[in-house]
Design an enzyme around this catalytic site. Structure first.
Site, short mmCIF file in Angstrom:
data_model
loop_
_atom_site.label_atom_id
_atom_site.label_comp_id
_atom_site.label_asym_id
_atom_site.label_seq_id
_atom_site.Cartn_x
_atom_site.Cartn_y
_atom_site.Cartn_z
N TYR A 140 0.90 -1.16 0.04
CA TYR A 140 -0.15 -0.16 -0.02
C TYR A 140 0.67 1.29 -0.11
O TYR A 140 0.46 2.35 -0.38
CB TYR A 140 -0.96 0.09 1.27
CG TYR A 140 -2.09 -0.68 1.05
CD1 TYR A 140 -2.15 -2.14 0.70
CD2 TYR A 140 -3.41 -0.05 1.26
CE1 TYR A 140 -3.30 -2.75 0.43
CE2 TYR A 140 -4.58 -0.83 1.35
CZ TYR A 140 -4.61 -1.94 0.90
OH TYR A 140 -6.00 -2.79 0.76
N LYS A 190 3.75 -15.56 1.38
CA LYS A 190 3.93 -16.20 0.27
C LYS A 190 5.47 -16.47 -0.07
O LYS A 190 6.16 -15.83 -0.95
CB LYS A 190 3.36 -15.13 -1.00
CG LYS A 190 3.23 -15.79 -2.17
CD LYS A 190 2.15 -16.76 -2.37
CE LYS A 190 2.21 -17.58 -3.54
NZ LYS A 190 1.33 -18.83 -3.92
N ASP A 222 -2.12 -18.56 0.05
CA ASP A 222 -3.49 -19.18 -0.94
C ASP A 222 -4.08 -20.48 -0.29
O ASP A 222 -5.13 -20.49 -0.20
CB ASP A 222 -2.65 -19.44 -2.35
CG ASP A 222 -1.63 -20.41 -2.09
OD1 ASP A 222 -0.95 -20.47 -1.14
OD2 ASP A 222 -0.98 -20.82 -3.38
N ASP A 246 -6.14 -7.53 4.03
CA ASP A 246 -6.88 -6.99 3.30
C ASP A 246 -8.18 -7.84 2.78
O ASP A 246 -9.16 -7.86 2.94
CB ASP A 246 -6.66 -5.79 2.31
CG ASP A 246 -7.82 -5.08 1.64
OD1 ASP A 246 -8.86 -4.65 2.27
OD2 ASP A 246 -7.97 -4.92 0.60
N ASP A 250 -11.56 -9.77 4.66
CA ASP A 250 -13.04 -9.99 3.93
C ASP A 250 -13.58 -11.14 3.88
O ASP A 250 -14.75 -11.62 4.07
CB ASP A 250 -13.09 -9.28 2.42
CG ASP A 250 -13.42 -7.71 2.42
OD1 ASP A 250 -12.98 -7.15 3.34
OD2 ASP A 250 -13.62 -7.28 1.37
C1 IPM Z 1 -10.12 -1.96 4.25
C2 IPM Z 1 -10.79 -1.24 2.87
C3 IPM Z 1 -9.49 -0.16 2.56
C4 IPM Z 1 -8.10 -0.86 2.37
C5 IPM Z 1 -9.67 0.88 1.28
C6 IPM Z 1 -10.90 1.37 1.36
C7 IPM Z 1 -8.58 1.69 1.24
O1 IPM Z 1 -10.63 -2.13 1.81
O2 IPM Z 1 -10.31 -1.00 5.36
O3 IPM Z 1 -10.17 -2.96 4.12
O4 IPM Z 1 -7.87 -1.25 1.53
O5 IPM Z 1 -7.32 -0.69 3.38
MG MG Z 2 -10.78 -4.36 2.70
#
Ligand code: IPM
Ligand code: MG
Length: 359
Positions: A140, A190, A222, A246, A250
Site C-alpha cells: 500500500y 507467500k 493461498d 485486506d 473480507d
Molecule cells: C479496508 C478497505 C480499505 C483498505 C480501502 C477502502 C482503502 O478495503 O479497510 O479493508 O484497502 O485498506
Molecule cells: Mg478491505
C-alpha cells in the site's frame, strides 16, 4: 471530558456512524463515562468540500482526541480520480499520519447467525478468530510506485517493502493477542515466491522466542484462504501483511455471515485509536436506510475497550447486539437469498440496540 472524533465519510458511512454514535453515547452514559463528539470530513465528502480527501486540520483534531470512529470512504462519483486524490487516500493517510500500524479485525460468529452464513452451520459454529493486519507498510505504501512509460508500453509498479522492525512490531501484536486468546498464531505469507515473505518468516520466528507458549504456524496465503472456508474453526490469531490482510479479512468476515458484522480497531504505539467497520461505503444502498449498522456499532464497542479502557461498557454493547439478533431481527445483508423474513432498516436496528443498552 473525553473527545471522540467522528469521520462518517461517504456512502452508507454517515448512516452507520450515526447509529454507532448513539449507541456509544448511551453505553458510556450507562457506565459513567463522559464523552464529547466532534465531526469532520474525510474521503469524497472532503474532496467535494475542500478539494482534498483529508485536511491537515482534521489530522490535528484526531491527534488531540482519545479515539476516532470512522464510517467508510469512496464511491463511483470519485472513481475516475488518480489514486493519489481519491477518497481512499484520505483513509490511508489518516492511518499513516496517526501511526496506526496494527489493524485488529475480530471475526466471530454470533450463535443467532449460524444459519445466516453461506457455509454449513456445522462448519461455522464456534468460529472465533482475529486477523491482525499490518496497516502502514507493504504494497500500500512501498516505493517505487506509479505508472510509467517504457517506450511504446505503459508499466504499472507497486512494491511490497517491509523492514525487520516493521515486521517485528506487528508480529509482537500477533503474539500478544494470541496470549490473551487460545495461544495459536498463524502467519500467512507467500515465501515460496516473495523475498519479503521470507524475511517475514525469519523475523516472526525470532519474535516467537519470546512467546514459547504460543503455537506458531506459517501458512501460505493461498492455502490459508482455502482453509478459511474449509475449516474456519482451526484459526485463532492470523498475522499478515497489509495486502494479504485486506483480502483475508473480507473472507473471514463473510464466513461469519456478512461483511456487515465485522468491526475493526487500528492501533499504534499508545495514543489515539481509529475504529471502523470493515465493510465499505456500499454506494448502491447509500441513503436508503438498508445498511447494517452492527459492524459500526461493534467498532464502537472496540473503541470502548481499547481506547477508553471500559471493557464492561464494551460488553454491554456486544451483549445488546447479541440480544437483538437473538430476538430475530435481521438487516438485509443477513437474510439469505430465498429466505422469507422481515428486514430491519439501519435506523431501526440502531433503535433496537439502543433499547437493549439502556435496559
Ligand atoms: C479496508 C478497505 C480499505 C483498505 C480501502 C477502502 C482503502 O478495503 O479497510 O479493508 O484497502 O485498506
Ligand atoms: Mg478491505
Amino acid at each position: 471530558m473525553t473527545r471522540i472524533v467522528l469521520l462518517p465519510g461517504d456512502g452508507i458511512g454517515p448512516e452507520v456512524t450515526r447509529e454507532a454514535r448513539r449507541v456509544l453515547e448511551r453505553a458510556a452514559e450507562v457506565h459513567g463515562i463522559a464523552l464529547t463528539f466532534e465531526e469532520a470530513l474525510i474521503g469524497g465528502a472532503s474532496i467535494d468540500a475542500h478539494g482534498t480527501p483529508l485536511q491537515d486540520e482534521v489530522v490535528d483534531l484526531c491527534r488531540d482526541s482519545a479515539a476516532v470512529l470512522l464510517g467508510a470512504v469512496g464511491g463511483p462519483k470519485w472513481d475516475d480520480m488518480s489514486v493519489d486524490l481519491r477518497p481512499e487516500k484520505g483513509l490511508l493517510s489518516i492511518r499513516k499520519e496517526l501511526g496506526l500500524f496494527a489493524n485488529l479485525r475480530p471475526a466471530s460468529i454470533f450463535p443467532a447467525l449460524v444459519h445466516a452464513s453461506t457455509l454449513r452451520p456445522e462448519v461455522v459454529e464456534g468460529i472465533d478468530m482475529l486477523v491482525v493486519r499490518e496497516l502502514t507498510g507493504g504494497l500500500y505504501f512501498g516505493e517505487p510506485r506509479g505508472i510509467e512509460r517504457n517506450g511504446p508500453e505503459r508499466v504499472g509498479v507497486n512494491s511490497m517493502v517491509y523492514s525487520d522492525t516493521e515486521i517485528a512490531r506487528i508480529a509482537r501484536i500477533g503474539f500478544e493477542s494470541a496470549m490473551r486468546r487460545r495461544k495459536q498464531l498463524c502467519h500467512m505469507h507467500k515465501a515460496n515466491v516473495l523475498e519479503v515473505s521470507q524475511l517475514w518468516v525469519e523475523v516472526v520466528e525470532e519474535v516467537a522466542k519470546d512467546y514459547p507458549e504460543v503455537e506458531l504456524d506459517h501458512q501460505l496465503v493461498d492455502s490459508g484462504a482455502m482453509f478459511l472456508v474449509k475449516e474456519p474453526r482451526r484459526f485463532d490469531v492470523i498475522v499478515t501483511t497489509n495486502m494479504f490482510g485486506d483480502i483475508i479479512s473480507d473472507e473471514a468476515a463473510m464466513v461469519t455471515g456478512s461483511l456487515g458484522m465485522l468491526p475493526s480497531a487500528s492501533l499504534g504505539e499508545g495514543g489515539v485509536g481509529l475504529y471502523e467497520p470493515v465493510h465499505g461505503s456500499a454506494p448502491d444502498i447509500a441513503g436508503t436506510d438498508q445498511a447494517n449498522p452492527l459492524a459500526a456499532i461493534l467498532s464502537a464497542a472496540m473503541l470502548l475497550e481499547h481506547s477508553l479502557d471500559a471493557p464492561a461498557a464494551a460488553a454491554t454493547v456486544r451483549d445488546a447486539v447479541a440480544s437483538v439478533l437473538e430476538a430475530g431481527h435481521r438487516s438485509g445483508d443477513l437474510v439469505l437469498a430465498g429466505e422469507d423474513r422481515p428486514v430491519t432498516g439501519c435506523a431501526a436496528m440502531g433503535d433496537l440496540v439502543l433499547a437493549e443498552v439502556s435496559r
